[in-house]
Design an enzyme around this catalytic site. Structure first.
Site, PDB file in Angstrom:
ATOM      1  N   CYS A   1     -14.676   3.762  45.804  1.00  0.00           N
ATOM      2  CA  CYS A   1     -13.637   4.674  46.255  1.00  0.00           C
ATOM      3  C   CYS A   1     -13.803   4.860  47.759  1.00  0.00           C
ATOM      4  O   CYS A   1     -14.685   5.613  48.197  1.00  0.00           O
ATOM      5  CB  CYS A   1     -13.717   6.017  45.532  1.00  0.00           C
ATOM      6  SG  CYS A   1     -12.490   7.191  46.115  1.00  0.00           S
ATOM      7  N   GLY A   2     -12.957   4.189  48.534  1.00  0.00           N
ATOM      8  CA  GLY A   2     -13.066   4.284  49.984  1.00  0.00           C
ATOM      9  C   GLY A   2     -12.688   5.647  50.512  1.00  0.00           C
ATOM     10  O   GLY A   2     -13.369   6.212  51.366  1.00  0.00           O
ATOM     11  N   HIS A   3     -11.590   6.216  49.983  1.00  0.00           N
ATOM     12  CA  HIS A   3     -11.194   7.530  50.490  1.00  0.00           C
ATOM     13  C   HIS A   3     -12.237   8.577  50.132  1.00  0.00           C
ATOM     14  O   HIS A   3     -12.524   9.492  50.913  1.00  0.00           O
ATOM     15  CB  HIS A   3      -9.794   7.912  49.961  1.00  0.00           C
ATOM     16  CG  HIS A   3      -9.804   8.742  48.726  1.00  0.00           C
ATOM     17  ND1 HIS A   3      -9.816   8.196  47.460  1.00  0.00           N
ATOM     18  CD2 HIS A   3      -9.813  10.096  48.543  1.00  0.00           C
ATOM     19  CE1 HIS A   3      -9.831   9.162  46.562  1.00  0.00           C
ATOM     20  NE2 HIS A   3      -9.830  10.330  47.191  1.00  0.00           N
TER      21      HIS A   3
ATOM     22  N   ASP B   1      -2.295   6.572  44.235  1.00  0.00           N
ATOM     23  CA  ASP B   1      -3.094   6.938  45.401  1.00  0.00           C
ATOM     24  C   ASP B   1      -2.175   7.457  46.491  1.00  0.00           C
ATOM     25  O   ASP B   1      -1.255   6.766  46.929  1.00  0.00           O
ATOM     26  CB  ASP B   1      -3.892   5.730  45.906  1.00  0.00           C
ATOM     27  CG  ASP B   1      -5.069   6.136  46.769  1.00  0.00           C
ATOM     28  OD1 ASP B   1      -4.925   7.106  47.542  1.00  0.00           O
ATOM     29  OD2 ASP B   1      -6.121   5.489  46.684  1.00  0.00           O
TER      30      ASP B   1
ATOM     31  N   GLY C   1      -8.709   3.220  50.206  1.00  0.00           N
ATOM     32  CA  GLY C   1      -9.765   2.624  51.017  1.00  0.00           C
ATOM     33  C   GLY C   1     -10.277   1.293  50.505  1.00  0.00           C
ATOM     34  O   GLY C   1     -10.278   0.290  51.223  1.00  0.00           O
TER      35      GLY C   1
END
Length: 339
Positions: free
Chosen positions: A102-104, A264, A269
């Site tokens: 999970c980039g965010h 999203d 991300g």
């Protein structure tokens, strides 16, 4: 309800996508690594989008479901790292279960670690927060100016292309899908191939297409990861469209539909990492060039890729609140519901 009576969280948003952080009060999560703890959370015979019921998953359900959460909620449980090379670990969760990347969320965790004093940071300059996630070790470089956090750069595990132009039948027509792994597996498709634009008005059709594509690719060999089933299978479908290039590189807008139809709100991300790998293979993104990546809400990430497949994605993360959620044992709704 077997969850703790009160669960305390700190909430952030990264480019509009929520991230609810739980650092205290969790039940024990057995495992020697974050990946093992993720498998424990999912439970024997469960999957990332269909975990088995247990004490930890009761906490997830309490925080993600209405009336305390909503179908677009996202968050993470802070757990010990794999070793002392990282500051902490995290188990990412969403409305349906758990994800491996999970980039965010990594950006939000970096901002939280600095804002809370968990990781010391200068008033001016950068500091790196190292985080163990189920797909490996990632980093959030927190950018500081005048004593505040001004942005965060997410450095992901290496991204790689799995397959190109896989034909997938949908109710909107045949889509040619590109598959890439970037901590999780993403399927990319041009929205226009399905007669769609990436707009808020088109979200019902975009979500339907995302669900259909994910289901159609469930058994495709390119979606499987050599490290095993935890990292295998399509997690998200990135429906994207071209915008005019900037002087620094490509410009695209996307909506990422992940898990079972969750949208999203950010440009995604780790989904951006997957797009970077595909653009680099196409020769559209070279050294020193950036992808300007917009979300359906109009927020922006910038991304770049290096020769080893490592990607970096930069955005902003802001705290939205602190909460003490209570589970009343007499409440007939229990952990809540989803609509």
């Amino acid at each position: 309800m077997t969850a703790p009576t009160t669960v305390r969280t700190v909430d952030y948003h990264t480019a509009g996508e929520p991230f609810r952080i739980v650092a205290e009060g969790l039940p024990p999560v057995p495992g020697d690594t974050v990946a093992e703890r993720c498998a424990t959370a999912i439970g024997p015979g469960g999957s990332g989008t269909a975990p088995r019921r247990g004490p930890l998953d009761e906490v997830r359900r309490l925080l993600v479901q209405e009336p305390r959460g909503h179908a677009g909620m996202y968050g993470g449980f802070v757990v010990p790292p794999d070793d002392d090379g990282a500051h902490f670990g995290v188990l990412f969760w969403h409305k349906d279960g758990y994800s491996t990347a999970c980039g965010h969320g990594t950006m939000a965790l970096g901002a939280w670690a600095v804002d809370s004093g968990r990781v010391a940071a200068p008033d001016e300059g950068d500091v790196q927060v190292r985080i163990d996630v189920p797909s490996g070790r990632v980093a959030a470089t927190v950018h500081r100016a005048q004593g505040r956090t001004t942005g965060v750069t997410f450095r992901n595990v290496p991204a790689r292309v799995g397959a190109r132009k896989v034909p997938v039948a949908t109710t909107l027509g045949i889509a040619e899908v590109d598959i890439a792994h970037a901590g999780a597996c993403y399927a990319s498709v041009r929205a226009r191939d399905l007669g769609l634009e990436v707009t808020r008005a088109a979200l019902p059709e975009l979500v339907r297409a995302g669900r259909e594509i994910r289901a159609a690719l469930a058994a495709h060999p390119a979606t499987w990861h050599p490290d095993g089933p935890l990292l295998s299978g399509v997690y998200g479908v990135v429906l994207h469209e071209e915008l005019p290039d900037t002087p620094f590189g490509p410009h695209q807008r996307n909506v990422t539909v992940f898990a079972d139809g969750q949208i999203d709100r950010s440009p995604c991300g780790s989904g951006t990492s997957a797009r970077l790998a595909l653009l680099a293979e196409d020769g559209r993104l070279g050294p020193g060039e950036d992808l300007l990546h917009e979300s359906v809400t109009g927020t922006v990430f910038t991304g770049r890729i290096f020769a080893d497949g490592v990607t970096e994605v930069t955005g902003t993360a802001y705290r939205t609140g602190e909460h003490a959620f209570t589970a009343d044992p007499y409440d007939a709704l229990g952990a809540g519901f989803l609509l």
